[in-house]
Design an enzyme around this catalytic site. Structure first.
Site, PDB file in Angstrom:
ATOM      1  N   HIS A  68       7.111   5.737   1.684  1.00 25.41           N
ATOM      2  CA  HIS A  68       7.209   4.520   0.330  1.00 25.41           C
ATOM      3  C   HIS A  68       9.216   4.593  -0.516  1.00 25.41           C
ATOM      4  O   HIS A  68       9.686   4.801  -0.469  1.00 25.41           O
ATOM      5  CB  HIS A  68       6.839   3.009   0.063  1.00 25.41           C
ATOM      6  CG  HIS A  68       6.031   2.240   1.370  1.00 25.41           C
ATOM      7  ND1 HIS A  68       4.890   3.251   1.232  1.00 25.41           N
ATOM      8  CD2 HIS A  68       6.716   2.027   2.510  1.00 25.41           C
ATOM      9  CE1 HIS A  68       4.366   1.934   2.570  1.00 25.41           C
ATOM     10  NE2 HIS A  68       5.109   1.625   2.961  1.00 25.41           N
TER      11      HIS A  68
ATOM     12  N   TYR B 241       0.757  -1.404  -0.262  1.00 30.05           N
ATOM     13  CA  TYR B 241      -0.337   0.014   0.260  1.00 30.05           C
ATOM     14  C   TYR B 241       1.278   1.247  -0.096  1.00 30.05           C
ATOM     15  O   TYR B 241       0.937   1.821   1.103  1.00 30.05           O
ATOM     16  CB  TYR B 241      -0.335   0.459   1.064  1.00 30.05           C
ATOM     17  CG  TYR B 241      -2.243   0.518   0.672  1.00 30.05           C
ATOM     18  CD1 TYR B 241      -2.983  -0.472  -0.101  1.00 30.05           C
ATOM     19  CD2 TYR B 241      -2.830   1.554   1.393  1.00 30.05           C
ATOM     20  CE1 TYR B 241      -4.352   0.578  -0.026  1.00 30.05           C
ATOM     21  CE2 TYR B 241      -3.726   2.276   0.714  1.00 30.05           C
ATOM     22  CZ  TYR B 241      -5.027   1.890  -0.416  1.00 30.05           C
ATOM     23  OH  TYR B 241      -5.805   2.338  -0.724  1.00 30.05           O
TER      24      TYR B 241
ATOM     25  N   GLY C 200      12.485   3.516   6.847  1.00 34.30           N
ATOM     26  CA  GLY C 200      11.998   5.210   7.283  1.00 34.30           C
ATOM     27  C   GLY C 200      12.296   5.777   8.854  1.00 34.30           C
ATOM     28  O   GLY C 200      11.913   4.541   9.966  1.00 34.30           O
TER      29      GLY C 200
ATOM     30  N   GLU D   6       4.099   8.216  -1.141  1.00 36.98           N
ATOM     31  CA  GLU D   6       5.369   8.508  -0.671  1.00 36.98           C
ATOM     32  C   GLU D   6       6.351   8.779   0.158  1.00 36.98           C
ATOM     33  O   GLU D   6       8.302   8.312  -0.476  1.00 36.98           O
ATOM     34  CB  GLU D   6       4.815  10.291  -0.622  1.00 36.98           C
ATOM     35  CG  GLU D   6       3.712  10.635  -2.030  1.00 36.98           C
ATOM     36  CD  GLU D   6       5.080  11.190  -3.184  1.00 36.98           C
ATOM     37  OE1 GLU D   6       6.125  11.334  -3.451  1.00 36.98           O
ATOM     38  OE2 GLU D   6       4.203  10.327  -3.868  1.00 36.98           O
TER      39      GLU D   6
ATOM     40  N   SER E  28       1.574   7.079   6.267  1.00 38.15           N
ATOM     41  CA  SER E  28       1.671   5.868   6.676  1.00 38.15           C
ATOM     42  C   SER E  28       0.552   4.978   5.607  1.00 38.15           C
ATOM     43  O   SER E  28      -0.936   6.146   5.173  1.00 38.15           O
ATOM     44  CB  SER E  28       0.496   6.246   8.853  1.00 38.15           C
ATOM     45  OG  SER E  28       0.699   4.774   8.755  1.00 38.15           O
TER      46      SER E  28
END
Ligand code: PAF
Length: 279
Positions: free
Chosen positions: A36, A31, A146, A34, A184
């Site tokens: 990722h 899913y 991240g 930005e 998220s």
């Protein structure tokens, strides 16, 4: 681009290696957004070939958590990966990663005791187990995570150091929406009203940062200010707001060394996290 089998990924990586190419890995649960994409972009810049894994890892979800409802869209994920320049999307079935009678786990202690490790007791054992499996399968030169999941990053760095895994762990900055909400996959759970209320997390982060920037070194004062701000939002319920040493994740309430200030807050039923590091 899409690869579902471990042997397939291994053969591809072997062929890349025989040409002397470097390999980057971006582990994800899919899913993709930005946040990722920023990891994939960096991996593409720094490596000859890039594998993005998309696997909603059941082992890192507790019994009352959102494994079943976690958002999934592998086609959109493949489109984003292709556009970003990734070479392979590794998207295994659960049975491929955890065959029958799977009984081996990787457990990193100490650094997992506070913050999310406290509220999600099985979480990091699941993360460490799946990430070390991915490291064995892909054997990347570099792996990208991240900073939003700050404790996860610290746990993975520790696991890599302790187990002498031959990979460089690269931490990448938090990517935010224009109004400050950290990106998220779980943001999709929020109703319009909750989405507005969720801004309280980044507001608390900014308030904490400002207080320290003005010279406050008392961690309790910083946390109190942040908590008061969150408690004023009727849809928000604090899981934790805490200050820890940046590398060990031990509670440390004085700003006299690099600290991580991290928070987890329920907005309705959705648990969101955010943080900042003060160095
Ligand atoms: O951060 C995530 O998305 C997951 O925890 C990870 C690292 C892909 C392991 O499942």
């Amino acid at each position: 681009m899409l690869e579902k089998n471990i042997t397939g990924v291994r053969e591809t990586v072997k062929a890349w290696r025989s040409e002397g190419l470097s390999v980057g890995l971006v582990p994800t649960m899919g899913y993709l957004h930005e946040g990722h994409k920023s990891l994939i972009d960096r991996a593409v810049r720094e490596n000859d070939r890039v594998v993005v894994s998309v696997f909603v890892n059941p082992m890192q979800f507790g019994p009352a958590e959102d494994l079943e409802t976690y958002p999934r869209d592998i086609e959109a994920d493949c489109r984003l990966c292709r556009a970003a320049g990734a070479d392979v999307v590794f998207h295994p079935e659960v049975s491929e990663m955890y065959p029958k009678n799977f009984t081996s786990f990787v457990d990193t202690t100490g650094v997992t005791e506070e913050l999310c490790g406290k509220s999600r007791p099985v979480h990091f054992r699941g993360v460490c187990t799946v990430v070390s499996k991915l490291f064995h399968i892909v054997t990347p030169d570099r792996a990208y995570f991240g900073q939003k999941d700050a404790q996860q990053l610290a746990v993975i760095r520790r696991m890599v150091r302790d187990l002498n895994i031959n990979v460089e762990v690269v931490g990448c900055p938090i990517i935010r929406e224009a109004d400050g909400l950290a990106k998220s996959s779980r943001n999709t759970y929020l109703s319009a009203e909750e989405r507005q209320a969720a801004l309280v997390l980044s507001r608390a982060v900014n308030a904490g940062k400002e207080l320290i920037a003005r010279g406050e070194t008392d961690g309790d004062a910083v946390l109190q200010k942040m908590k008061a701000l969150i408690e004023a939002e009727p849809l928000a319920k604090i899981d934790y707001v805490e200050m820890v040493r940046r590398d060990t994740m031990e509670i440390h309430r004085t700003v006299d060394e690099p600290v991580l200030v991290a928070l987890a807050v329920y907005i309705g039923k959705t648990r969101l996290i955010d943080n900042f590091i003060w160095e």
